[in-house]
Design a protein around this motif. Structure first.
Motif, PDB file in Angstrom:
ATOM      1  N   PRO A 268       0.826  -1.215   0.000  1.00 32.07           N
ATOM      2  CA  PRO A 268       0.000   0.000   0.000  1.00 32.07           C
ATOM      3  C   PRO A 268       0.858   1.262   0.000  1.00 32.07           C
ATOM      4  O   PRO A 268       1.929   1.308   0.611  1.00 32.07           O
ATOM      5  CB  PRO A 268      -0.806  -0.119   1.304  1.00 32.07           C
ATOM      6  N   THR A 269       0.360   2.296  -0.686  1.00 32.32           N
ATOM      7  CA  THR A 269       1.098   3.563  -0.701  1.00 32.32           C
ATOM      8  C   THR A 269       1.249   4.120   0.709  1.00 32.32           C
ATOM      9  O   THR A 269       2.249   4.772   1.026  1.00 32.32           O
ATOM     10  CB  THR A 269       0.386   4.598  -1.581  1.00 32.32           C
ATOM     11  N   GLN A 288      -7.585   8.855  -7.903  1.00 40.47           N
ATOM     12  CA  GLN A 288      -8.116   7.951  -8.924  1.00 40.47           C
ATOM     13  C   GLN A 288      -9.300   8.576  -9.645  1.00 40.47           C
ATOM     14  O   GLN A 288     -10.192   9.136  -9.018  1.00 40.47           O
ATOM     15  CB  GLN A 288      -8.577   6.636  -8.291  1.00 40.47           C
ATOM     16  N   GLN A 293      -7.125  -0.988 -10.305  1.00 40.55           N
ATOM     17  CA  GLN A 293      -6.146  -1.725  -9.516  1.00 40.55           C
ATOM     18  C   GLN A 293      -4.951  -0.838  -9.215  1.00 40.55           C
ATOM     19  O   GLN A 293      -4.729   0.177  -9.889  1.00 40.55           O
ATOM     20  CB  GLN A 293      -5.688  -2.993 -10.255  1.00 40.55           C
ATOM     21  N   ALA A 294      -4.188  -1.210  -8.193  1.00 41.45           N
ATOM     22  CA  ALA A 294      -2.950  -0.489  -7.896  1.00 41.45           C
ATOM     23  C   ALA A 294      -1.944  -0.726  -9.008  1.00 41.45           C
ATOM     24  O   ALA A 294      -1.927  -1.788  -9.642  1.00 41.45           O
ATOM     25  CB  ALA A 294      -2.372  -0.948  -6.563  1.00 41.45           C
ATOM     26  N   ASP A 411      -2.417   3.816  -5.749  1.00 40.70           N
ATOM     27  CA  ASP A 411      -3.545   2.958  -5.392  1.00 40.70           C
ATOM     28  C   ASP A 411      -4.723   3.827  -4.968  1.00 40.70           C
ATOM     29  O   ASP A 411      -4.735   5.046  -5.220  1.00 40.70           O
ATOM     30  CB  ASP A 411      -3.155   1.941  -4.313  1.00 40.70           C
TER      31      ASP A 411
END
Length: 451
Positions: A268-269, A288, A293-294, A411
């Motif tokens: 995760p970021t 986003q 998706q990431a 993400d």
């Protein structure tokens, strides 16, 4: 003499075998079920292994050194000599000393040289008040010892200083050989390196293979060396070569089944941001455009005039498959810099996604195309196509400087920019954050009352 060897890895097996061959009573312990040499008894626990031992060797890695010492305290005989041979910082060695208590003779040991090459006769530095006691015990197997006395931590400090050179040399050789492989010049590169080494190809193979085989342990050791150097307040050097050597070792340490971009995409970021001192996180206005998706990949940077996408069209022809276009549009959100048609062309070129400090349009179509885009806004107004614009230059994206070929991870939470030269360190730091949060989550769940 009764000897306990804690940790039956490469060095542990070598030492336990040497003491057994010298006629000593040897008990070994490892957390894994491992075969032991002839004459060595496999103990079921640390406590069992150290019972009545006169000499104890700890070879369990830095991470387990203190825990093993705590289990030894109260179980080993008073006056037993305990040599901590783990590659660890001076501070860690003193933690081991504290865990053992006053009745056990703690010695700080450091292996100087290759166990694979020299076996039980490898050079050992021994520090602390009982260094000569340890040297006498090790003389049974003909070990080459150098009791330097001093304080606990003095031997490990010299070991870490030596690692700056030796691990750096190993990293340089492994990277040079990799360069030879990628340019189909392996034998020529081997000859160039071997000709400069005192022991030729034997030294080359030992350093190259050892760097890959022991990458995780050596990356931790070299990280300790780097931290020790950074604590020297009077040094103006940022130790760039040592930092690079840490990255090379971490590269070989992680799974070869996944590329670094594939592994970054799984972190995760938020964790990458926490692990990177919360730097490199792009402003929250860039988000986003749809729930994709990431993604992770190398940045192909685009610097363009506000509301103009001529440079983006040029970038589509030059970017490599897997790249992420990072477009600095000045945060202007009244004209879209891309939409459905550019997204289709980007997909055809293998581009993984886009991060845009500007606006986009055709959001529904972007979702249908399954093309990930992070942007500062949405506008139906189309762009100009006159320029100017530049490709492959440093850009500002959401308040963060992004160099061409830095890594981008994006993400649902947002976007993080990771400098290319420290990607391995960021990955490992992010994974450590994920592991720590998982552990804390389990503790929290365990305290929830059952109703």
């Amino acid at each position: 003499m009764k000897v306990a060897v804690l940790g039956l890895g490469e060095a542990g097996i070598m030492y336990s075998s040497a003491f057994a061959q010298a006629g000593c009573e040897v008990q070994g312990f490892d957390i894994r079920e491992v075969p032991v040499p002839e004459g060595v008894v496999f103990a079921s626990s640390v406590e069992e292994a150290v019972q009545d031992a006169e000499l104890i060797l700890s070879l369990v890695t830095s991470r387990g050194a203190v825990a093993v010492a705590e289990k030894t305290q109260g179980k080993a005989n008073d006056g037993a000599v305990y040599i901590d041979l783990n590659s660890a910082s001076p501070a860690k060695k003193n933690e081991v000393k504290d865990a053992l208590g006053e009745k056990i003779k703690m010695v700080d040991g450091a292996v100087i040289g290759s166990v694979m090459q020299f076996g039980a006769k490898v050079h050992l530095l021994l520090a602390g008040s009982y260094a000569t006691d340890a040297a006498e015990a090790l003389s049974v197997i003909g070990a080459k010892t150098e009791p330097i006395g001093g304080e606990i931590g003095d031997a490990s400090q010299r070991k870490l200083l030596r690692s700056v050179f030796m691990k750096g040399l190993g990293a340089l050789i492994s990277e040079s050989m990799q360069a030879g492989e990628q340019t189909h010049q392996v034998e020529w590169m081997r000859a160039q390196i071997a000709n400069e080494l005192a022991h030729g190809e034997d030294a080359l193979d030992r350093l190259n293979d050892g760097t890959k085989l022991h990458a995780l342990r050596r990356s931790n050791e070299l990280q300790d060396s780097l931290e020790q150097l950074q604590h020297k307040a009077d040094s103006a050097l940022n130790w760039p070569v040592t930092r690079g050597a840490v990255d090379v070792h971490k590269y070989w340490a992680r799974s070869r089944e996944l590329t670094i971009t594939e592994q970054l995409a799984q972190v995760p970021t938020a964790a990458l941001g926490d692990g990177g001192d919360r730097l490199g996180l792009v402003h929250s206005s860039i988000k986003q455009t749809w729930k994709s998706q990431a993604i992770a990949g190398k940045a192909f940077t685009v610097y363009t005039r506000e509301g103009d996408n001529q440079a983006i069209h040029r970038a589509l022809k030059e970017a490599a498959p897997g790249d992420i276009l990072v477009i600095s549009g000045g945060g202007f959100t009244e004209r879209a810099l891309m939409g459905e048609l550019i997204a289709q062309r980007a997909q055809n070129a293998g581009i993984s996604g886009m991060v845009i400090d500007g606006a986009v349009r055709d959001v529904d179509e972007l979702q249908k195309l399954d093309f990930p885009v992070w942007a500062a806004g949405v506008s139906p107004a189309g762009p100009y196509k006159h320029g100017p614009g530049r490709l492959g230059v440093p850009v500002s994206i959401g308040g963060v400087v992004c160099q061409h070929r830095d890594f981008i991870v994006a993400d649902a939470d947002g976007v993080v920019v990771i400098p290319g030269e420290s990607a391995e360190q960021h990955l490992q730091a992010g994974l450590a954050v994920v592991a720590d949060e998982a552990s804390r989550r389990e503790q929290i769940q365990a305290t929830v009352p059952i109703t």
